[in-house]
Scaffold this active site. Structure first.
Site, PDB file in Angstrom:
ATOM      1  N   LYS A  36       0.840  -1.207   0.000  1.00  0.00           N
ATOM      2  CA  LYS A  36       0.000   0.000   0.000  1.00  0.00           C
ATOM      3  C   LYS A  36       0.873   1.255   0.000  1.00  0.00           C
ATOM      4  O   LYS A  36       0.638   2.183  -0.777  1.00  0.00           O
ATOM      5  CB  LYS A  36      -0.876   0.007   1.260  1.00  0.00           C
ATOM      6  CG  LYS A  36      -1.527   1.343   1.568  1.00  0.00           C
ATOM      7  CD  LYS A  36      -2.370   1.298   2.824  1.00  0.00           C
ATOM      8  CE  LYS A  36      -1.653   1.594   4.101  1.00  0.00           C
ATOM      9  NZ  LYS A  36      -1.301   3.006   4.347  1.00  0.00           N
ATOM     10  N   ASN A  37       1.870   1.258   0.879  1.00  0.00           N
ATOM     11  CA  ASN A  37       2.634   2.495   1.049  1.00  0.00           C
ATOM     12  C   ASN A  37       3.626   2.742  -0.074  1.00  0.00           C
ATOM     13  O   ASN A  37       4.330   3.754  -0.067  1.00  0.00           O
ATOM     14  CB  ASN A  37       3.304   2.519   2.420  1.00  0.00           C
ATOM     15  CG  ASN A  37       2.262   2.725   3.513  1.00  0.00           C
ATOM     16  OD1 ASN A  37       1.120   3.081   3.222  1.00  0.00           O
ATOM     17  ND2 ASN A  37       2.641   2.500   4.754  1.00  0.00           N
ATOM     18  N   ARG A 107      -3.943   9.565   4.227  1.00  0.00           N
ATOM     19  CA  ARG A 107      -2.752  10.382   4.450  1.00  0.00           C
ATOM     20  C   ARG A 107      -1.952  10.539   3.154  1.00  0.00           C
ATOM     21  O   ARG A 107      -1.371  11.589   2.875  1.00  0.00           O
ATOM     22  CB  ARG A 107      -1.902   9.693   5.524  1.00  0.00           C
ATOM     23  CG  ARG A 107      -0.539  10.275   5.752  1.00  0.00           C
ATOM     24  CD  ARG A 107      -0.594  11.545   6.562  1.00  0.00           C
ATOM     25  NE  ARG A 107       0.737  12.081   6.836  1.00  0.00           N
ATOM     26  CZ  ARG A 107       0.957  13.229   7.453  1.00  0.00           C
ATOM     27  NH1 ARG A 107      -0.056  13.968   7.853  1.00  0.00           N
ATOM     28  NH2 ARG A 107       2.171  13.654   7.656  1.00  0.00           N
ATOM     29  N   ASP A 131      -4.941   7.769   9.425  1.00  0.00           N
ATOM     30  CA  ASP A 131      -5.254   7.043  10.646  1.00  0.00           C
ATOM     31  C   ASP A 131      -5.317   7.968  11.847  1.00  0.00           C
ATOM     32  O   ASP A 131      -4.647   8.993  11.899  1.00  0.00           O
ATOM     33  CB  ASP A 131      -4.193   5.973  10.901  1.00  0.00           C
ATOM     34  CG  ASP A 131      -4.269   4.888   9.864  1.00  0.00           C
ATOM     35  OD1 ASP A 131      -5.345   4.284   9.760  1.00  0.00           O
ATOM     36  OD2 ASP A 131      -3.282   4.678   9.171  1.00  0.00           O
ATOM     37  N   ASP A 321       4.631   0.419  12.066  1.00  0.00           N
ATOM     38  CA  ASP A 321       3.491  -0.355  11.564  1.00  0.00           C
ATOM     39  C   ASP A 321       3.535  -1.828  11.989  1.00  0.00           C
ATOM     40  O   ASP A 321       2.522  -2.515  11.942  1.00  0.00           O
ATOM     41  CB  ASP A 321       3.409  -0.263  10.030  1.00  0.00           C
ATOM     42  CG  ASP A 321       3.082   1.150   9.573  1.00  0.00           C
ATOM     43  OD1 ASP A 321       2.589   1.941  10.390  1.00  0.00           O
ATOM     44  OD2 ASP A 321       3.322   1.460   8.393  1.00  0.00           O
TER      45      ASP A 321
HETATM   46  N1  EPU Z   1       6.103  14.393  10.879  1.00  0.00           N
HETATM   47  C1  EPU Z   1       6.143  15.731  11.236  1.00  0.00           C
HETATM   48  N2  EPU Z   1       6.128  16.655  10.236  1.00  0.00           N
HETATM   49  C2  EPU Z   1       6.081  16.325   8.924  1.00  0.00           C
HETATM   50  C3  EPU Z   1       6.038  14.959   8.563  1.00  0.00           C
HETATM   51  C4  EPU Z   1       6.043  14.015   9.572  1.00  0.00           C
HETATM   52  O1  EPU Z   1       6.191  16.057  12.402  1.00  0.00           O
HETATM   53  O2  EPU Z   1       6.072  17.230   8.082  1.00  0.00           O
HETATM   54  C5  EPU Z   1       6.097  13.382  11.943  1.00  0.00           C
HETATM   55  C6  EPU Z   1       4.773  12.651  11.995  1.00  0.00           C
HETATM   56  O3  EPU Z   1       3.789  13.354  12.702  1.00  0.00           O
HETATM   57  C7  EPU Z   1       5.160  11.343  12.654  1.00  0.00           C
HETATM   58  C8  EPU Z   1       6.554  11.083  12.105  1.00  0.00           C
HETATM   59  O4  EPU Z   1       7.033  12.363  11.664  1.00  0.00           O
HETATM   60  O5  EPU Z   1       5.239  11.491  14.040  1.00  0.00           O
HETATM   61  C9  EPU Z   1       6.589  10.081  10.977  1.00  0.00           C
HETATM   62  O6  EPU Z   1       5.926  10.581   9.844  1.00  0.00           O
HETATM   63  P1  EPU Z   1       6.278  10.170   8.353  1.00  0.00           P
HETATM   64  O7  EPU Z   1       6.184  11.404   7.528  1.00  0.00           O
HETATM   65  O8  EPU Z   1       7.550   9.389   8.319  1.00  0.00           O
HETATM   66  O9  EPU Z   1       5.096   9.196   8.036  1.00  0.00           O
HETATM   67  P2  EPU Z   1       3.990   9.312   6.913  1.00  0.00           P
HETATM   68  O10 EPU Z   1       4.610   9.540   5.592  1.00  0.00           O
HETATM   69  O11 EPU Z   1       2.911  10.218   7.360  1.00  0.00           O
HETATM   70  C10 EPU Z   1       4.103   6.745   6.416  1.00  0.00           C
HETATM   71  C11 EPU Z   1       3.128   5.624   6.306  1.00  0.00           C
HETATM   72  C12 EPU Z   1       2.647   5.197   7.669  1.00  0.00           C
HETATM   73  C13 EPU Z   1       3.830   4.821   8.526  1.00  0.00           C
HETATM   74  C14 EPU Z   1       4.844   5.982   8.566  1.00  0.00           C
HETATM   75  C15 EPU Z   1       6.117   5.663   9.311  1.00  0.00           C
HETATM   76  C16 EPU Z   1       2.042   6.074   4.214  1.00  0.00           C
HETATM   77  C17 EPU Z   1       0.809   6.458   3.499  1.00  0.00           C
HETATM   78  N3  EPU Z   1       1.977   6.057   5.524  1.00  0.00           N
HETATM   79  O12 EPU Z   1       3.394   7.833   6.989  1.00  0.00           O
HETATM   80  O13 EPU Z   1       1.849   4.043   7.449  1.00  0.00           O
HETATM   81  O14 EPU Z   1       3.398   4.508   9.823  1.00  0.00           O
HETATM   82  O15 EPU Z   1       5.214   6.338   7.218  1.00  0.00           O
HETATM   83  O16 EPU Z   1       6.739   4.554   8.776  1.00  0.00           O
HETATM   84  O17 EPU Z   1       3.065   5.753   3.616  1.00  0.00           O
HETATM   85  C18 EPU Z   1      -0.008   2.627   7.638  1.00  0.00           C
HETATM   86  O18 EPU Z   1       0.311   2.154   6.546  1.00  0.00           O
HETATM   87  O19 EPU Z   1      -0.905   2.106   8.365  1.00  0.00           O
HETATM   88  C19 EPU Z   1       0.655   3.829   8.090  1.00  0.00           C
HETATM   89  C20 EPU Z   1       0.191   4.589   9.057  1.00  0.00           C
END
Ligand code: EPU
Length: 435
Positions: A36-37, A107, A131, A321
């Protein structure tokens, strides 16, 4: 049944439950589809250029259908000629506006920001959803794009970004954010000059996106490392390509957890051991016997799992995850394990549900102390998000009696036929209508 992207993902799914009965050891072979990601980001990257893209190894999940709806609203059409194959056609007539109804549901909708801004010079979108496990800001996305020359306006739940043409910049992240790395990467491919991203995320899904962009004609160095260097190419010079989505390491770990708590031996085809090194090391410490197999891995459960301490970290560390699955495994392991969450402090909501099943877990801030019990006991529980939902199903396999999981639509966002795949290896579970 395979549903066609574009067909609304409906409320009817919210009226379903998964009923799990403990069924003893699992055996046989289960296949893991694309991640998915990764696929959602590949889909968003088709906004970079016109032409006909073909994605294979595409999971049949709700988030792919939501992303297809979002792309359709912007101007890219999606077809599914057969399960697992997605054809996306970008005719170049794009409306760089991402509406609230779609954006608030996933997201990954934030991933349209980089491609649209760099290609169209302007984008307006709602703030993304996803989420429910705490604040998920986009400050790093914004700061990086500003360093590349974009200007932002915020108001009424929307973000508006403009830049005639982005320019290269040296950007160092405080934290290797997955989404921010992807947005800057896709924006930088058409920026004027060189963009360097230090402390970039380096998850297998980011590598997959880089490889997709390189096939399209982008110039990216440092793929797979924490420093990405992107040399911008002329706008419009990228081309549409075909690509197979990287397998889903989180789904693979779900089947690993399922056999770990049920007993037995599974072959998980599609699983890439090289993308799961750390989680496999830790699973071996818990007593699992894991071996490479043709096209995947085999996993054999011990008589009883052993407890370990685990901390989540950005890749190559243990992914956040995986954590609900690991906590579930620890819930029935011998001993006490301490789990520390370093990415989303609020991501412990499912612990209450595991407690309903008899798990002995205490949380304190971003730590959970899990004292294993020999067996859980079935009860009604709720899936609060994708990964927590999958963990409830796994917990149901470890529970005596019947576990009924509601909130199944969360699981459907990220899991391609979890119930059917587990049934195929001997688990006793089914989907039922409720209400
Ligand atoms: N963060 C910030 N500012 C930003 C971006 C992120 O503070 O501008 C913080 C977030 O709030 C969080 C941390 O950094 O505390 C991690 O965020 P990241 O940007 O790495 O995650 P994401 O891109 O929002 C993706 C996956 C998530 C997975 C995370 C970490 C997707 C769509 N989502 O989220 O997957 O948990 O990376 O590996 O790729 C899931 O698939 O169920 C899921 C939640």
């Amino acid at each position: 049944m395979f549903r066609t992207p574009g067909v609304p993902t409906g409320a009817h799914l919210a009226d379903e439950a998964i009923v799990v009965r403990s069924a003893g050891p699992l055996s046989g072979e289960v296949h893991v589809p694309g991640a998915k990601n990764s696929v959602l980001k590949l889909m968003a990257a088709t906004l970079l250029t016109d032409g006909r893209f073909e994605l294979t190894n595409v999971p049949d999940i709700a988030d792919v259908r939501i992303m297809a709806e979002l792309l359709a609203a912007i101007g890219v059409t999606t077809e599914t000629p057969e399960p697992g194959r997605l054809v996306l056609t970008d005719r170049g007539d794009l409306t760089p506006v991402a509406p609230y109804e779609l954006v608030e549901r996933i997201r990954a909708s934030i991933n349209v920001l980089g491609p649209l801004l760099t290609r169209c010079g302007h984008v307006r979108m709602s703030m993304p959803g996803g989420d429910d496990f705490g604040a998920r800001p986009i400050d790093m996305h914004v700061a990086g794009l500003e360093a590349m020359g974009a200007t932002f306006k915020f108001g009424h739940g929307e973000v508006e970004a403009s830049a005639d043409r982005l320019h290269g910049a040296d950007i160092t992240f405080d934290f290797p954010s997955v989404g921010a790395t992807e947005n800057l990467l896709t924006a930088a491919v058409y920026a004027h000059g060189i963009t360097r991203i230090d402390n970039a995320a380096r998850e297998p899904e980011i590598i997959d996106l880089c490889q997709f962009l390189v096939k399209m004609g982008a110039q990216i160095e440092g793929i797979g490392t924490s420093t990405l260097v992107i040399t911008g190419v002329e706008r419009g010079s990228l081309r549409a390509v075909s690509h197979s989505t990287v397998p889903d390491r989180i789904q693979a770990a779900t089947y690993l957890a399922a056999v770990a708590v049920s007993g037995g031996r599974l072959t998980i085809t599609g699983a890439r051991a090289d993308h799961m090194e750390m989680v496999l090391v830790r699973a071996r410490e818990m007593g699992l016997v894991i071996e490479q197999a043709p096209g995947g891995i085999t996993v054999e459960a011990p008589e009883r799992l052993r407890s370990i301490d685990v901390a989540t970290l950005p890749y190559p560390g243990i992914a956040t995850d995986y954590k609900p699955l690991i906590i579930t495994m620890l819930g029935v392991a011998d001993g006490v394990g301490i789990v520390t969450e370093n990415l989303y402090p609020g991501r412990f909501r499912y612990v209450e549900e595991l407690q309903r099943l008899g798990a002995d877990i205490r949380t304190n801030g971003h730590h959970a102390v899990v004292r294993g019990v020999p067996r859980l006991s079935g009860a009604p529980v709720r899936a609060h998000d994708i990964r927590a939902g999958a963990a409830m199903v796994v917990a149901g396999l470890a529970a005596e009696g019947v576990t009924t999981i509601t909130g199944v639509h969360h699981i459907d966002r990220g899991y391609d036929d979890l119930v059917g795949r587990l049934r195929g290896v001997g688990a006793d579970l089914e989907r039922v209508s409720v209400g």
